[in-house]
Design a protein around this motif. Structure first.
Motif, PDB file in Angstrom:
ATOM      1  N   GLY A   1      33.196  19.992 105.846  1.00  0.00           N
ATOM      2  CA  GLY A   1      34.650  19.815 106.034  1.00  0.00           C
ATOM      3  C   GLY A   1      35.107  18.925 107.148  1.00  0.00           C
ATOM      4  O   GLY A   1      34.531  18.592 108.193  1.00  0.00           O
ATOM      5  N   HIS A   2      36.538  18.152 107.347  1.00  0.00           N
ATOM      6  CA  HIS A   2      36.999  17.401 108.532  1.00  0.00           C
ATOM      7  C   HIS A   2      38.341  17.976 108.675  1.00  0.00           C
ATOM      8  O   HIS A   2      38.379  18.287 108.990  1.00  0.00           O
ATOM      9  CB  HIS A   2      36.862  16.222 107.172  1.00  0.00           C
ATOM     10  CG  HIS A   2      35.373  15.145 107.400  1.00  0.00           C
ATOM     11  ND1 HIS A   2      34.709  15.329 108.608  1.00  0.00           N
ATOM     12  CD2 HIS A   2      34.637  15.017 106.244  1.00  0.00           C
ATOM     13  CE1 HIS A   2      33.893  14.466 107.792  1.00  0.00           C
ATOM     14  NE2 HIS A   2      33.596  14.728 106.559  1.00  0.00           N
TER      15      HIS A   2
ATOM     16  N   ARG B   1      38.794  23.447 107.293  1.00  0.00           N
ATOM     17  CA  ARG B   1      37.443  23.894 107.064  1.00  0.00           C
ATOM     18  C   ARG B   1      37.353  25.077 107.468  1.00  0.00           C
ATOM     19  O   ARG B   1      38.688  26.422 108.033  1.00  0.00           O
ATOM     20  CB  ARG B   1      36.681  23.015 109.157  1.00  0.00           C
ATOM     21  CG  ARG B   1      36.697  22.201 108.857  1.00  0.00           C
ATOM     22  CD  ARG B   1      35.251  21.447 109.054  1.00  0.00           C
ATOM     23  NE  ARG B   1      35.618  21.952 110.843  1.00  0.00           N
ATOM     24  CZ  ARG B   1      34.843  22.065 111.490  1.00  0.00           C
ATOM     25  NH1 ARG B   1      33.425  20.825 111.777  1.00  0.00           N
ATOM     26  NH2 ARG B   1      34.069  22.294 112.306  1.00  0.00           N
TER      27      ARG B   1
ATOM     28  N   HIS C   1      38.083  12.079 109.613  1.00  0.00           N
ATOM     29  CA  HIS C   1      37.070  11.747 108.508  1.00  0.00           C
ATOM     30  C   HIS C   1      35.813  10.803 109.175  1.00  0.00           C
ATOM     31  O   HIS C   1      34.762  11.230 108.221  1.00  0.00           O
ATOM     32  CB  HIS C   1      37.505  11.623 107.347  1.00  0.00           C
ATOM     33  CG  HIS C   1      38.455  12.213 106.567  1.00  0.00           C
ATOM     34  ND1 HIS C   1      38.630  13.156 105.930  1.00  0.00           N
ATOM     35  CD2 HIS C   1      39.932  11.199 106.709  1.00  0.00           C
ATOM     36  CE1 HIS C   1      39.440  14.021 105.497  1.00  0.00           C
ATOM     37  NE2 HIS C   1      40.877  12.837 106.119  1.00  0.00           N
TER      38      HIS C   1
END
Length: 150
Positions: free
Chosen positions: A51-52, A55, A134
């Motif tokens: 994830g970015h 998380r 991202h």
């Protein structure tokens, strides 16, 4: 749950008034992400989800002997960096990382938040650079494998 944004750096502030730590970390696995880390004289193992901005993270303290045993399993380069803790208002702290060795010249800032909403509405100070939250190339596990992105 971890809510975090990550930035490059436009301008480094005077660091003489801020606390810092020296960090050495390596990745036993990048899929799933399993990291060992030494922070000064403390040792940890951590697992992180992909994830970015949001998380899952689990971190557990280990001892020096366990760290030394696990470091033999590292898949890529160790990351070595100095981390400075810089208060930026609203109860937030910027963690400025100054990387060494093969990552020399790279500086990043991480800011942790209480919620996704707080992270999404954050306005970075001028000394912060581009938002790389991202951009997977700047995740530490990828920096350990591939070095500084071009």
């Amino acid at each position: 749950m971890e809510f975090q944004r990550k930035f490059l750096v436009n301008q480094v502030p005077d660091l003489s008034n801020y606390s810092n730590q020296y960090i050495t970390q390596g990745y036993i696995s990048t899929d799933p992400i399993i990291r060992i880390r030494q922070v000064d004289d403390q040792y940890f193992v951590a697992m992180k989800s992909f994830g970015h901005l949001v998380r899952e993270k689990f971190r557990m303290p280990i001892n020096k002997e366990q760290f030394e045993s696990l470091e033999k399993k590292i898949e890529s380069h160790f990351i070595r960096k100095s981390r400075y803790f810089i208060p930026i208002g609203d109860g937030l702290t910027a963690k400025l990382d100054i990387y060494e060795e093969y990552l020399d010249g790279l500086l990043t800032i991480e800011v942790n938040f209480e919620s996704r909403t707080q992270a999404e509405h954050f306005s970075a100070p001028e000394w912060f650079g581009p938002d790389i939250t991202h951009d997977s190339r700047y995740r530490n596990n990828n920096l350990a494998k591939f070095g500084i992105p071009e």
